[in-house]
Design a protein around this motif. Structure first.
Motif, PDB file in Angstrom:
ATOM      1  N   LYS A 218       0.922  -1.115  -0.020  1.00  0.00           N
ATOM      2  CA  LYS A 218       0.050   0.005  -0.063  1.00  0.00           C
ATOM      3  C   LYS A 218       0.869   1.017   0.083  1.00  0.00           C
ATOM      4  O   LYS A 218       1.752   1.467   0.644  1.00  0.00           O
ATOM      5  N   MET A 219       0.218   2.140  -0.630  1.00  0.00           N
ATOM      6  CA  MET A 219       1.084   3.756  -0.834  1.00  0.00           C
ATOM      7  C   MET A 219       0.789   4.422   0.531  1.00  0.00           C
ATOM      8  O   MET A 219      -0.006   5.376   0.449  1.00  0.00           O
ATOM      9  N   VAL A 220       1.433   4.072   1.836  1.00  0.00           N
ATOM     10  CA  VAL A 220       1.062   4.691   2.919  1.00  0.00           C
ATOM     11  C   VAL A 220       1.506   6.208   3.113  1.00  0.00           C
ATOM     12  O   VAL A 220       1.269   6.760   4.092  1.00  0.00           O
ATOM     13  N   ASP A 221       2.346   6.593   2.031  1.00  0.00           N
ATOM     14  CA  ASP A 221       2.843   7.983   2.104  1.00  0.00           C
ATOM     15  C   ASP A 221       2.001   8.754   0.956  1.00  0.00           C
ATOM     16  O   ASP A 221       2.392   9.976   0.799  1.00  0.00           O
ATOM     17  N   MET A 222       1.005   8.299   0.237  1.00  0.00           N
ATOM     18  CA  MET A 222       0.529   9.138  -0.641  1.00  0.00           C
ATOM     19  C   MET A 222      -0.286  10.289  -0.223  1.00  0.00           C
ATOM     20  O   MET A 222      -0.307  10.124   1.054  1.00  0.00           O
ATOM     21  N   GLN A 223      -0.077  11.499  -0.955  1.00  0.00           N
ATOM     22  CA  GLN A 223      -0.686  12.619  -0.743  1.00  0.00           C
ATOM     23  C   GLN A 223      -2.329  12.585  -0.786  1.00  0.00           C
ATOM     24  O   GLN A 223      -2.705  12.064  -1.784  1.00  0.00           O
ATOM     25  N   LEU A 224      -2.852  13.140   0.385  1.00  0.00           N
ATOM     26  CA  LEU A 224      -4.273  13.100   0.596  1.00  0.00           C
ATOM     27  C   LEU A 224      -4.940  14.170   0.006  1.00  0.00           C
ATOM     28  O   LEU A 224      -5.687  15.066   0.792  1.00  0.00           O
ATOM     29  N   SER A 225      -4.831  14.291  -1.380  1.00  0.00           N
ATOM     30  CA  SER A 225      -5.008  15.512  -2.215  1.00  0.00           C
ATOM     31  C   SER A 225      -6.471  15.630  -2.614  1.00  0.00           C
ATOM     32  O   SER A 225      -6.723  16.522  -3.227  1.00  0.00           O
ATOM     33  N   ASN A 226      -7.197  14.498  -2.667  1.00  0.00           N
ATOM     34  CA  ASN A 226      -8.678  14.502  -3.222  1.00  0.00           C
ATOM     35  C   ASN A 226      -9.370  13.631  -2.444  1.00  0.00           C
ATOM     36  O   ASN A 226      -8.960  12.602  -1.861  1.00  0.00           O
ATOM     37  N   ALA A 227     -10.972  13.476  -2.668  1.00  0.00           N
ATOM     38  CA  ALA A 227     -11.797  12.906  -1.757  1.00  0.00           C
ATOM     39  C   ALA A 227     -11.384  11.248  -2.062  1.00  0.00           C
ATOM     40  O   ALA A 227     -11.437  10.377  -1.221  1.00  0.00           O
ATOM     41  N   LYS A 228     -11.094  11.069  -3.507  1.00  0.00           N
ATOM     42  CA  LYS A 228     -10.810   9.611  -3.767  1.00  0.00           C
ATOM     43  C   LYS A 228      -9.755   9.085  -3.089  1.00  0.00           C
ATOM     44  O   LYS A 228      -9.508   7.992  -2.474  1.00  0.00           O
ATOM     45  N   LEU A 229      -8.432   9.865  -2.688  1.00  0.00           N
ATOM     46  CA  LEU A 229      -7.329   9.395  -2.040  1.00  0.00           C
ATOM     47  C   LEU A 229      -7.658   9.417  -0.497  1.00  0.00           C
ATOM     48  O   LEU A 229      -6.989   8.421   0.270  1.00  0.00           O
ATOM     49  N   VAL A 230      -8.467  10.228   0.064  1.00  0.00           N
ATOM     50  CA  VAL A 230      -8.747  10.239   1.288  1.00  0.00           C
ATOM     51  C   VAL A 230      -9.468   8.857   1.525  1.00  0.00           C
ATOM     52  O   VAL A 230      -9.317   8.225   2.649  1.00  0.00           O
ATOM     53  N   ASP A 231     -10.523   8.405   0.746  1.00  0.00           N
ATOM     54  CA  ASP A 231     -11.145   7.283   0.779  1.00  0.00           C
ATOM     55  C   ASP A 231     -10.318   5.999   0.853  1.00  0.00           C
ATOM     56  O   ASP A 231     -10.432   5.197   1.485  1.00  0.00           O
ATOM     57  N   ARG A 232      -9.353   6.184  -0.048  1.00  0.00           N
ATOM     58  CA  ARG A 232      -8.368   4.986  -0.257  1.00  0.00           C
ATOM     59  C   ARG A 232      -7.505   4.767   1.122  1.00  0.00           C
ATOM     60  O   ARG A 232      -7.356   3.804   1.392  1.00  0.00           O
ATOM     61  N   GLY A 233      -7.162   6.051   1.566  1.00  0.00           N
ATOM     62  CA  GLY A 233      -6.252   6.220   3.013  1.00  0.00           C
ATOM     63  C   GLY A 233      -7.316   5.446   3.792  1.00  0.00           C
ATOM     64  O   GLY A 233      -6.859   4.694   4.804  1.00  0.00           O
ATOM     65  N   GLU A 234      -8.561   5.817   4.039  1.00  0.00           N
ATOM     66  CA  GLU A 234      -9.449   5.307   5.195  1.00  0.00           C
ATOM     67  C   GLU A 234      -9.489   3.630   4.932  1.00  0.00           C
ATOM     68  O   GLU A 234      -9.467   2.848   6.092  1.00  0.00           O
ATOM     69  N   ARG A 235      -9.773   3.349   3.631  1.00  0.00           N
ATOM     70  CA  ARG A 235      -9.603   1.704   3.489  1.00  0.00           C
ATOM     71  C   ARG A 235      -8.429   1.011   4.065  1.00  0.00           C
ATOM     72  O   ARG A 235      -8.493  -0.142   4.403  1.00  0.00           O
ATOM     73  N   MET A 236      -7.100   1.543   3.599  1.00  0.00           N
ATOM     74  CA  MET A 236      -5.891   0.994   4.147  1.00  0.00           C
ATOM     75  C   MET A 236      -6.039   1.061   5.710  1.00  0.00           C
ATOM     76  O   MET A 236      -5.812  -0.064   6.270  1.00  0.00           O
ATOM     77  N   ILE A 243     -10.545  -1.591  11.738  1.00  0.00           N
ATOM     78  CA  ILE A 243     -11.426  -0.656  12.511  1.00  0.00           C
ATOM     79  C   ILE A 243     -12.589  -0.082  11.732  1.00  0.00           C
ATOM     80  O   ILE A 243     -12.583  -0.525  10.439  1.00  0.00           O
ATOM     81  N   SER A 244     -13.510   0.654  12.013  1.00  0.00           N
ATOM     82  CA  SER A 244     -14.532   1.133  11.139  1.00  0.00           C
ATOM     83  C   SER A 244     -14.136   2.365  10.394  1.00  0.00           C
ATOM     84  O   SER A 244     -12.951   2.878  10.578  1.00  0.00           O
ATOM     85  N   GLN A 245     -14.987   2.678   9.644  1.00  0.00           N
ATOM     86  CA  GLN A 245     -14.654   3.966   8.658  1.00  0.00           C
ATOM     87  C   GLN A 245     -14.589   5.073   9.319  1.00  0.00           C
ATOM     88  O   GLN A 245     -13.611   5.832   9.173  1.00  0.00           O
ATOM     89  N   THR A 246     -15.401   5.312  10.479  1.00  0.00           N
ATOM     90  CA  THR A 246     -15.627   6.387  11.295  1.00  0.00           C
ATOM     91  C   THR A 246     -14.305   6.573  12.022  1.00  0.00           C
ATOM     92  O   THR A 246     -13.636   7.774  12.092  1.00  0.00           O
ATOM     93  N   GLU A 247     -13.802   5.347  12.646  1.00  0.00           N
ATOM     94  CA  GLU A 247     -12.493   5.367  13.229  1.00  0.00           C
ATOM     95  C   GLU A 247     -11.188   5.776  12.442  1.00  0.00           C
ATOM     96  O   GLU A 247     -10.308   6.648  12.737  1.00  0.00           O
ATOM     97  N   ALA A 248     -11.360   5.325  11.159  1.00  0.00           N
ATOM     98  CA  ALA A 248     -10.266   5.463  10.170  1.00  0.00           C
ATOM     99  C   ALA A 248     -10.415   6.811   9.886  1.00  0.00           C
ATOM    100  O   ALA A 248      -9.229   7.363   9.668  1.00  0.00           O
ATOM    101  N   ALA A 249     -11.209   7.485   9.421  1.00  0.00           N
ATOM    102  CA  ALA A 249     -11.456   8.822   9.192  1.00  0.00           C
ATOM    103  C   ALA A 249     -10.905   9.717  10.253  1.00  0.00           C
ATOM    104  O   ALA A 249     -10.050  10.649   9.926  1.00  0.00           O
TER     105      ALA A 249
END
Length: 268
Positions: A218-236, A243-249
């Motif tokens: 996984k790209m754990v250092d990716m820049q969270l520069s848009n909604a798609k990447l934030v969502d990907r980060g949460e899923r990671m 954990i839940s999506q709320t906790e991840a967010a």
């Protein structure tokens, strides 16, 4: 004659139907990964050289003209958002400058001295590595830049699509992906360009994996520069920490990156 300039294996293209054209292009495109596979030992050596320089604080420079130059700029521009590396760690330079990214400046590639001048603007030094990209293997802009760099003890590599080229002869770590004739004779934006893109993907992806910029797969250092990447980060985080999506967010908002969030949770 270089193999990229040899006549197409197809003739009378203007008489073909759309389906026949597409099938022809697709059939020759399928030979590209096979050509790249033949060059894996050379790519391995170039990656190792790049890891060594970047691991000590150096930079990776691409120099090229036309399609080759644009592909280098594309790869360089994708490294910060993908791997979280700072701007300026991977730098793409094109003959003719930024204007040539969108509009062809065809005669710019014939200046044998300009690439070195372009590199000097970035205070290039012996910690860095310069990779020339040239399908033909004979681009003066690339040859001059590699020669000047190597004379000064700077590591050099190249990605070319003809065997025994001048560019390969002046590079320390040469990658030769021999792609053969194009569907449209001499149109090296096609198979040769595809081969170059595959090698560039390999070079920077392998380099930054080796330098710790990927965890697991996984790209754990990716820049969270848009909604798609934030969502990907949460899923990671959800997958890694169960954990839940709320906790991840919440974790992602608090720590700003997937890596930082994982490290914070693991330290608890």
């Amino acid at each position: 004659m270089s193999t990229t300039e040899t006549p197409s294996l197809f003739n009378n293209l203007e008489t073909l139907s759309t389906q026949e054209i597409l099938m022809g292009i697709n059939s020759v495109d399928q030979t590209v990964p096979q050509a790249v596979a033949q060059a894996l030992p050379q790519i391995d050596a170039l990656v190792e050289a790049t890891v060594a320089r970047l691991g000590q604080g150096g930079r990776l420079f691409y120099i090229g003209a036309g399609t080759s130059g644009r592909l280098g700029i594309l790869d360089a521009s994708e490294c910060p958002p993908t791997f979280g590396v700072p701007q300026g760690v991977v730098i793409g330079l094109i003959a003719g400058g930024d204007t040539a990214i969108r509009k062809a400046v065809e005669n710019a590639e014939d200046d044998v001295n300009q690439a070195w001048q372009d590199l000097l603007a970035y205070n290039i030094n012996e910690q860095d590595i310069v990779v020339g990209i040239a399908a033909s293997g004979r681009t003066p802009y690339v040859i001059g830049g590699l020669e000047q760099a190597r004379q000064r003890g700077i590591a050099t590599g190249c990605i070319v699509c003809n065997a025994g080229s001048t560019v390969a002869s002046v590079a320390e770590f040469a990658v030769e992906v021999v792609t053969g004739p194009e569907f449209v004779t001499g149109s090296t934006r096609m198979k040769a360009g595809t081969a170059q893109k595959l090698v560039l993907n390999m070079l920077t992806t392998a380099t930054f994996i080796r330098l710790g910029r990927v965890k697991g797969n996984k790209m754990v250092d990716m820049q969270l520069s848009n909604a798609k990447l934030v969502d990907r980060g949460e899923r990671m985080l959800m997958d890694e920490l169960q954990i839940s999506q709320t906790e991840a967010a919440d974790l992602l908002r608090q720590h700003g990156s997937v890596r930082a969030a994982l490290e914070a949770r693991q330290q608890q």
